[in-house]
Scaffold this active site. Structure first.
Site, PDB file in Angstrom:
ATOM      1  N   ASP A  87       0.715  -1.270   0.103  1.00 51.45           N
ATOM      2  CA  ASP A  87       0.111   0.005   0.022  1.00 51.45           C
ATOM      3  C   ASP A  87       0.906   1.264  -0.045  1.00 51.45           C
ATOM      4  OD1 ASP A  87       0.808  -0.625   2.731  1.00 51.45           O
ATOM      5  OD2 ASP A  87      -0.484   0.758   3.307  1.00 51.45           O
ATOM      6  N   GLU A 126      -0.036  -0.662   5.810  1.00 51.26           N
ATOM      7  CA  GLU A 126       1.287  -0.253   6.553  1.00 51.26           C
ATOM      8  C   GLU A 126       0.785   1.200   6.871  1.00 51.26           C
ATOM      9  OE1 GLU A 126       4.913   1.099   7.627  1.00 51.26           O
ATOM     10  OE2 GLU A 126       3.920   1.773   5.947  1.00 51.26           O
TER      11      GLU A 126
HETATM   12 ZN   LIG Z   1       7.057   2.076   4.042  1.00 54.91          ZN
HETATM   13 ZN   LIG Z   2       5.396   4.888   4.374  1.00 55.44          ZN
END
Ligand SMILES: [Zn+2]
Ligand SMILES: [Zn+2]
Ligand SMILES: [Zn+2]
Ligand SMILES: [Zn+2]
Lengths: 478, 478
Positions: free
Chosen positions: A101, A167
């Site tokens: 992501d 993340e």
């Molecule tokens: Zn990263």
């Molecule tokens: Zn990042």
């Protein structure tokens, strides 16, 4: 055991194809922080799944359930993508982590080109959202796999993969997955070490291995008084103003030179050993590097070692802002009724959020009592994470040092990051093995910024580094 | 010379019609601060023009040109409405001021009913935007005119009117108009005194005459360092953080008990005389009144006189907020690159913005130097206005006192307002005559708030007060 010359040649001769594939990955706007792009994150997971399967990796897309939004609504989480290849009990097993992501990006934010079209510049910059954070490094591993698949070569180690799509939005759901899969019978069980490529060199010149991260503890100090916002003409000098109290408290937390003034916080940190100082002395870094990256001559330290230790091995306290006060342009004569001051402390061992929180609360409450205000104070601890430091003489690091020497022909800088990468601690705790942070990109890549880039040489040499690291792992004494 | 009993009876017997007319005025959403409502302000000007013309007033709508918007665009200003009736050289001439624009209001803000439909409650509250600020008082004057027109009675004084439609948005264009029309040959020239009904009683019980206003001087302190926002993980304890410097400076401005800590500012104000203290002692006011209106027990003073003087005759300093820092909910670990702290000082004589500004700038610059920061400081003076205090023994005030005794059967409280009503100074300076602030509404009317109201008794007895005041003006010795 260095990597085969054939591998290094393969990477060079396939560079354009690799860059094209990076372009395909960047073209999927897998922004985890925007609901409208959630299906692009899922699309990215499937794209990556196909790529891995195509080079012989056994994969599994894991449903992580729903995300609870601030408004209470639910949004389906993108799946995590697990992979594995090789199960030779005579080989070491390396667990690789990455995230597919990306941060939000819009041309209007100030990008020179469409953020989701990878632009190859003459000077070698590959510009696009996710190029360096973290699609470039993930595709580095894919490039390594490509060689072994195309040439029907066995990998020198067994590999496991953990790729996530949340993340940039708090890694929702990952902790539980990692804990579960680290148990006997789980996907990650039996990994001998972990390698994460999701941070950056200190500068633009010298490769880096990272062995520490600061922790974080975030506070919001709420001061409230009147039942509604008041007009300063009518109430000025009549009532205790929450902003006056809050500013007084926030002004007692940190000195201009960065020293934290909350009793007990600085005292907890041991002074650096001579061995540590020698590490900082060796690093390829200067006050000019700080000033260049900050865009102004505002470094606190005059001395390189002090500057590096300020960033890496001492705690820091930053005042982020105030919620509930007047924050617009122009002039508004309001006495805000309830204000919340936000600050956070970056932690180093042996500090933990649990050790720091009572010191902060006690200090703020006693300072507030001295103000003799009739307003109310609440100290809220928003979230936190432990710092992490590991042994940089571990064989996992020795392998990475050997790989760096082989590919870059120099010793890597050994760094600690000032920020946190929470998944590092998750793996360290769940598996109990050494974790290495092995960055691919440079310090000026602008990971969360406009015109994010990865240099062509970092992508190509970085691919060689990742491959060589696996060969050195196979060779190093455990 | 009290007002004719016939007038007082007329007001009582026409109360319902007057309230209906107030409803017609409230129904026009003349919000000067919202471009979409600009034509409603113009509509309101025309409505009021018709009302005044219908009771024999000669009027003139004055085009004030264009307003320059923050984005550089232009918006036509609503006209000012000038009026006059009577020109008997043997009578005194009174200039009346009011404003027919209102603050924004939306039901969703928390109103119990549509803000632009006047709701008559059983307890006497007339709820609607503009009911007390300032359509009620304007309509009070109209009610007085109605009596004289219907009964073909001459007014006891010559009247001039200055009604504007931009008061809630900075009175754009009014200063120049007042200055121009105060010159010989101008519409306002020859006025013997001014009466403004656009403030409030101290409490809900006792009528008020107001003879002073605090001034204001507004500052923005800009501290800037890095060329862009930085991440606290990477830069914490490495660079001088603008927020740390700004909070340190803002924390040095005012003590928790309201004392201003900028050297020279407090010292400029003489201590109160015994006569002044006696005025405050007499006022119908208590610490409970403060705490009720603030909605919390947060009064600084224990003593009524101290509390009143804190609001009316001492300067105050309020910290309003910070622009450029993190101001959202949640937790963001940003080091803001450029932050602007907003604060203002309410001034009392002999303080003026011109006298205070250099003290503030000198103090902030010397305190900033002590911080030894490498960031940059700029002190910006945004705007200001002088304080105003007039002679409350002037015949203009004596007439109002007599009128208050006649209508309310009691002595009015003599107050100074903590806030500013800039047009007061404009008239005082341009005409060089006494200005009286003669409020109609109560301290809890909620002028700029939700559920703004005017009590029926304040509207009706207030109409009698305004009319009686004119008769007392005619009678009082000049
Ligand atoms: Zn990263
Ligand atoms: Zn990042
Ligand atoms: Zn008003
Ligand atoms: Zn108003």
């Amino acid at each position: 055991m260095p990597a085969p010359t054939e591998f290094l040649d393969f990477v060079d001769s396939n560079a354009d194809a690799f860059i094209k594939r990076l372009g395909d990955a960047v073209a999927i706007p897998s922004i985890s922080g925007e609901a409208a792009h959630r299906e692009d994150v899922e699309k990215m997971a499937k794209w990556l799944d196909e790529q891995l399967t195509a080079v012989g990796v056994e994969t599994k897309l894991v449903d992580l359930g729903d995300q609870t939004l601030p408004d209470g609504g639910k949004l389906k989480l993108p799946p995590a993508l697990l992979g594995r290849i090789g199960s030779d009990p005579k080989k070491k097993t390396v667990l690789l982590y990455g995230h597919f992501d990306v941060q939000p990006a819009r041309k209007e934010d100030g990008w020179d080109s469409d953020p989701f079209t990878l632009v190859v510049h003459e000077d070698g910059r590959l510009v696009g959202r996710g190029s360096t954070d973290d699609k470039g490094p993930i595709l580095g591993w894919l490039n390594v796999l490509q060689y072994h698949f195309d040439h029907k070569k066995d990998l020198p180690v067994n590999l496991k993969f953990c790729f996530e799509g949340m993340e940039e939005s708090g890694s929702d759901g990952l902790d539980d997955l990692v804990k579960k899969e680290s148990q006997p019978g789980g996907w990650f069980h039996g990994a001998d070490c972990v390698c994460i490529s999701d941070n950056y060199w200190l500068n633009t010149r010298t490769p880096v291995l990272t062995y520490g991260l600061r922790g974080l503890t975030y506070f919001s100090i709420h001061v409230s008084g009147p039942s509604r916002d008041l007009h300063s003409g009518v109430f000025g000098r009549t009532v205790h103003e929450p902003m006056t109290d809050l500013i007084a408290l926030m002004g007692k937390l940190v000195a201009g030179d960065g020293r934290i003034l909350i009793p007990g916080v600085e005292e907890m940190v041991p002074p650096p050993t001579e061995e540590e100082k020698a590490i900082y002395e060796r690093l390829d870094y200067s006050i000019e590097d700080i000033e260049e990256s900050a865009g102004a001559k505002i470094a606190i330290a005059d001395d390189k070692i002090d500057a590096l230790m300020g960033r890496m091995r001492f705690p820091s306290l930053s005042l982020h802002g105030i919620e509930g006060a007047f924050d617009g342009s122009g002039a508004k004569t309001v006495i805000p009724a309830k204000v919340s001051g936000k600050f956070s402390i970056r932690l180093v061992p042996p500090q933990t959020p649990e050790l720091i929180e009572p010191l902060v609360t006690f200090f703020l409450e006693s300072e507030f009592a001295k103000l003799k205000s009739k307003n109310s104070l609440t100290v809220e601890h928003l979230h936190g994470g432990k710092p992490w430091v590991t042994d940089h003489n571990h064989w996992n690091f020795e392998a990475a040092k050997a790989a760096t020497r082989a590919v870059y022909n120099r010793e890597p800088d050994l760094t600690r990051e000032g920020g946190s990468i929470p998944v590092t601690l998750t793996f360290a705790d769940a598996l109990g093995v050494n974790v290495l942070l092995l960055p691919m990109g440079r310090g000026d890549d602008g990971a969360h910024s406009t015109n994010e880039k990865l240099d062509r040489s970092n992508f190509i040499e970085g691919t060689k580094l990742l491959g060589t690291y696996l060969y050195e792992i196979a060779a190093v004494d455990q």
